[in-house]
Design a protein around this motif. Structure first.
Motif, short mmCIF file in Angstrom:
data_model
loop_
_atom_site.label_atom_id
_atom_site.label_comp_id
_atom_site.label_asym_id
_atom_site.label_seq_id
_atom_site.Cartn_x
_atom_site.Cartn_y
_atom_site.Cartn_z
N SER A 173 32.32 44.80 39.13
CA SER A 173 32.73 44.57 37.74
C SER A 173 32.95 43.08 37.48
N LEU A 174 33.59 42.40 38.44
CA LEU A 174 33.83 40.97 38.23
C LEU A 174 32.53 40.21 38.08
N ILE A 175 31.55 40.54 38.92
CA ILE A 175 30.26 39.83 38.84
C ILE A 175 29.60 40.10 37.50
N MET A 176 29.66 41.35 37.05
CA MET A 176 29.03 41.67 35.76
C MET A 176 29.71 40.94 34.61
N VAL A 177 31.05 40.89 34.64
CA VAL A 177 31.76 40.19 33.57
C VAL A 177 31.38 38.70 33.59
N ALA A 178 31.34 38.12 34.78
CA ALA A 178 30.98 36.69 34.88
C ALA A 178 29.57 36.46 34.31
N THR A 179 28.65 37.37 34.65
CA THR A 179 27.27 37.22 34.18
C THR A 179 27.23 37.26 32.64
N VAL A 180 27.93 38.24 32.07
CA VAL A 180 27.93 38.36 30.61
C VAL A 180 28.57 37.12 29.97
N LEU A 181 29.69 36.66 30.54
CA LEU A 181 30.37 35.52 29.94
C LEU A 181 29.50 34.26 29.96
N ILE A 182 28.63 34.16 30.93
CA ILE A 182 27.74 32.98 30.96
C ILE A 182 26.63 33.12 29.91
N VAL A 183 25.93 34.26 29.92
CA VAL A 183 24.76 34.35 29.04
C VAL A 183 25.14 34.48 27.57
N ILE A 184 26.33 34.94 27.31
CA ILE A 184 26.76 35.19 25.93
C ILE A 184 26.68 33.92 25.08
N LYS A 185 26.87 32.78 25.72
CA LYS A 185 26.92 31.52 24.97
C LYS A 185 25.55 30.96 24.66
N GLY A 186 24.51 31.62 25.12
CA GLY A 186 23.17 31.14 24.78
C GLY A 186 22.58 30.25 25.85
N VAL A 187 21.37 29.73 25.56
CA VAL A 187 20.63 29.00 26.58
C VAL A 187 21.30 27.67 26.92
N ARG A 188 21.60 26.89 25.87
CA ARG A 188 22.13 25.55 26.17
C ARG A 188 23.60 25.56 26.56
N SER A 189 24.45 26.22 25.77
CA SER A 189 25.88 26.15 26.11
C SER A 189 26.28 27.17 27.16
N GLY A 190 25.43 28.13 27.43
CA GLY A 190 25.76 29.12 28.45
C GLY A 190 25.03 28.84 29.75
N ILE A 191 23.72 29.18 29.76
CA ILE A 191 22.95 29.08 31.00
C ILE A 191 22.90 27.64 31.52
N GLU A 192 22.57 26.69 30.64
CA GLU A 192 22.43 25.31 31.12
C GLU A 192 23.74 24.77 31.70
N ARG A 193 24.83 25.04 31.00
CA ARG A 193 26.11 24.49 31.49
C ARG A 193 26.48 25.08 32.84
N ALA A 194 26.26 26.38 32.98
CA ALA A 194 26.60 27.03 34.25
C ALA A 194 25.69 26.49 35.36
N ILE A 195 24.42 26.35 35.05
CA ILE A 195 23.47 25.88 36.05
C ILE A 195 23.81 24.46 36.50
N ASN A 196 24.21 23.64 35.52
CA ASN A 196 24.56 22.25 35.83
C ASN A 196 25.72 22.14 36.80
N ILE A 197 26.57 23.14 36.84
CA ILE A 197 27.68 23.12 37.80
C ILE A 197 27.28 23.83 39.09
#
Ligand code: PHE
Length: 451
Positions: free
Chosen positions: A157-181
Motif C-alpha cells: 500500500s505504501l508503494i502504491m500511495v507513493a507512486t500515485v502521489l508522484i504521478v498525480i502532479k503531472g510530467v514536469r512537477s511530478g515525474i521530473e521532480r521525483a526523477i531529479n532526486i
C-alpha cells in the motif's frame, strides 16, 4: 473512443527524458532479477547472450517504441490511432496501445509487492535489525516476513500511495521532480557500493563469474530467459517507452537518447551484479539461490561485513529508488490515456488507477501466505500467474507487434523522418526490425506459451 485532446506535456530537457527513461528501465529487473537469473544460468555465458539480445532486439524495439510515441503524440492507444489514420493501417493497431496500458497496470500490481519488500528491508536495516544475523536467521526472518498478510499488504500500500502521489502532479512537477532526486541518489549509492566491492577479496571472483564465459553452462532455456529479460529490463512492450516518447519535443534526438538509455541500463545492471556477487562470494553464499538471493542472502552478508549496517541500508534504499522510478512509468500509459481520451482529471485518474492496481496487488501479496494454494494459470499461484501473464505473454506480444508495425506497416520515410537516421543505418535497421527482432521474439513467445 472520445476525440483526443492535444497533448501539452513535454519534457523540459533531453537529459531529463533520458533520466526518466533510465529510471523506468533500471528497477527490480536490474537489482533483483538480473543477478538471480545470472546466478541460476551459470554466469558469464548467460551475460554475453543477454548483451547480444539487448543489441539485436532490445535496442531496435526501444527505438521503435519511442519513435511511435513521438510520432503519435498521445497516450499509447491514441498514438497508434493517430499514426494509423495517417498511414492508412487497420484500427486494430489501437490494441497494441491497449495491451501496453493493461500490461503496465498488471505488472505494477505485483511489482509493487516486491518493491514493498525492499522498503521494509530498508527500514529494518536502518534500525540495525540485521546486525549479527546468520544464514538461518535471515531465512527465518524472510519466511516470517512473507507469511504475514497484513505486513505485505501494508508495504504494498505504501508503494502504491507513493507512486500515485508522484504521478498525480503531472510530467514536469511530478515525474521530473521525483526523477531529479531519485536518479542521482541511486547512482551515488551504486558507486559507493561498487567502490566498496572493489576492495573485497572476492571482487575478482565476481568479475570472472560475470565476464569469463563457460559455454558449457548455457542451455536453450537460458537463451530464452536472456531474451525475455532484455525486454523486461528496457521496459519494452508495455507502452511505457511510448508514453515517455510522446512527451518528447520534436527537436530532441531519439537515437542519441536511446543509446544513452541502453548503455546506462546495461552498465547499471553489470555494476549491481558485480557488487552483489562480490558480497555473495565473499561470504561463501551460493549465486544460484533464486528469487530469494536479494532478500535472503544479502542481509546475512551485510550483517557480517564491516560497515554492513550502513551498506545494507544504502543497498535497500537503492532498491526502493529504482523500483519507484519504474513504478511511476508503469502507471503513466494508463493515466495519460484516461486523461487525454476519457477527459478524466489527472488526480482523479491517478487515484482510481492506483486503487485498482492496489486491489489487484492484494492477490499477489496474499499469494505468499493466505492464498498460497490458490492457483490461476496452470500450477502457478496468483503472483506467479501475474508475472507469467505479463512478462511471458503480454510483453513479448507487445514487442512483436511493435516490431511488425514499424517494420511492415509504417513507411520507412516517415520513420526516418522521426528518428533522423542516416540512410545506411536505416537500411540495417529495416532488416532488423522486419526480420530479426520479430522472429526472435516470436520464438520466445511461442516457447513461453507451451512451457
Ligand atoms: N524495466 C523495469 C525493471 O527493470 C521494469 C519495467 C517493465 C518497467 C515494464 C516498466 C515497464 O525493473
Amino acid at each position: 473512443m472520445a476525440q483526443s485532446k492535444n497533448l501539452h506535456a513535454t519534457w523540459s530537457s533531453q537529459t531529463i527524458f533520458v533520466l526518466a527513461a533510465v529510471g523506468s528501465a533500471v528497477g527490480l529487473g536490474n537489482l533483483w532479477k538480473f543477478p538471480y537469473i545470472t546466478g541460476e544460468n551459470g554466469g558469464a555465458a548467460f551475460v554475453l547472450v543477454y548483451l547480444l539480445c539487448i543489441l539485436a532486439v532490445g535496442l531496435p524495439i526501444l527505438i521503435a517504441e519511442i519513435t511511435l510515441g513521438r510520432a503519435g503524440q498521445a497516450s499509447p492507444p491514441q498514438a497508434m490511432a493517430n499514426i494509423v489514420r495517417k498511414v492508412g493501417g487497420s484500427r486494430l493497431w489501437v490494441f497494441l496501445g491497449i495491451n501496453g496500458v493493461l500490461g503496465g497496470l498488471l505488472i505494477l500490481s505485483f511489482y509493487s509487492v516486491i518493491a514493498g519488500w525492499g522498503l521494509a528491508y530498508f527500514l529494518q536495516s536502518l534500525q540495525g535489525n540485521f546486525v549479527g544475523m546468520d544464514a538461518q536467521g535471515a531465512q527465518n526472518y524472510f519466511d516470517q516476513f512473507v507469511a504475514s498478510p497484513g505486513g505485505l499488504v501494508f508495504w504494498h500500500s505504501l508503494i502504491m500511495v507513493a507512486t500515485v502521489l508522484i504521478v498525480i502532479k503531472g510530467v514536469r512537477s511530478g515525474i521530473e521532480r521525483a526523477i531529479n532526486i531519485m536518479m542521482p541518489g541511486l547512482l551515488v549509492i551504486l558507486l559507493i557500493l561498487f567502490g566498496y566491492a572493489m576492495t573485497m577479496p572476492a571482487f575478482s571472483q565476481s568479475f570472472d563469474f560475470l565476464f569469463q564465459p563457460d559455454f558449457s553452462k548455457l542451455t536453450a532455456n537460458s537463451i530464452l530467459v536472456a531474451l525475455g529479460h532484455a525486454f523486461f529490463t528496457l521496459s519494452l512492450g508495455f507502452g511505457t517507452m511510448m508514453v515517455y516518447g510522446s512527451y518528447l519535443p520534436k527537436s530532441f534526438s531519439i537515437i542519441r537518447a536511446t543509446l544513452w538509455i541502453v548503455v546506462a541500463d546495461t552498465v547499471i545492471a553489470l555494476l549491481a551484479g558485480l557488487v552483489i556477487f562480490s558480497i555473495v562470494f565473499d561470504n561463501g553464499l551460493t549465486p544460484g539461490a533464486g528469487p530469494g538471493l536479494l532478500f535472503q542472502t544479502l542481509p546475512v552478508a551485510f550483517s557480517q561485513m564491516q560497515f554492513g549496517w550502513l551498506l545494507g541500508t544504502l543497498f535497500f534504499a537503492m532498491v526502493v529508488l529504482a523500483a519507484l522510478s519504474s513504478a511511476i512509468s508503469m502507471i503513466e500509459p494508463g493515466l495519460s490515456w484516461l486523461e487525454q481520451n476519457w477527459g478524466i482529471a489527472r488526480a482523479k485518474g491517478a487515484w482510481w488507477l492506483g486503487g485498482g492496481v492496489w486491489f489487484l496487488g492484494l492477490g499477489s501479496a496474499l499469494a505468499f501466505n493466505l492464498w498460497q494454494d490458490v492457483t490461476l494459470i496452470g500450477e502457478r499461484d496468483i503472483f506467479e500467474s501475474m508475472d507469467f501473464l505479463t512478462s511471458n505473454l503480454m510483453l513479448p506480444l507487445g514487442g512483436l507487434f511493435t516490431a511488425l508495425f514499424v517494420g511492415w506497416v509504417w513507411s520507412r520515410q516517415q520513420r526516418d523522418q522521426q528518428t533522423g537516421m542516416p540512410p545506411s543505418w536505416s537500411g540495417v535497421y529495416t532488416l532488423v526490425i522486419r526480420w530479426i527482432a520479430p522472429i526472435l521474439v516470436a520464438i520466445v513467445f511461442v516457447n513461453n506459451l507451451i512451457a
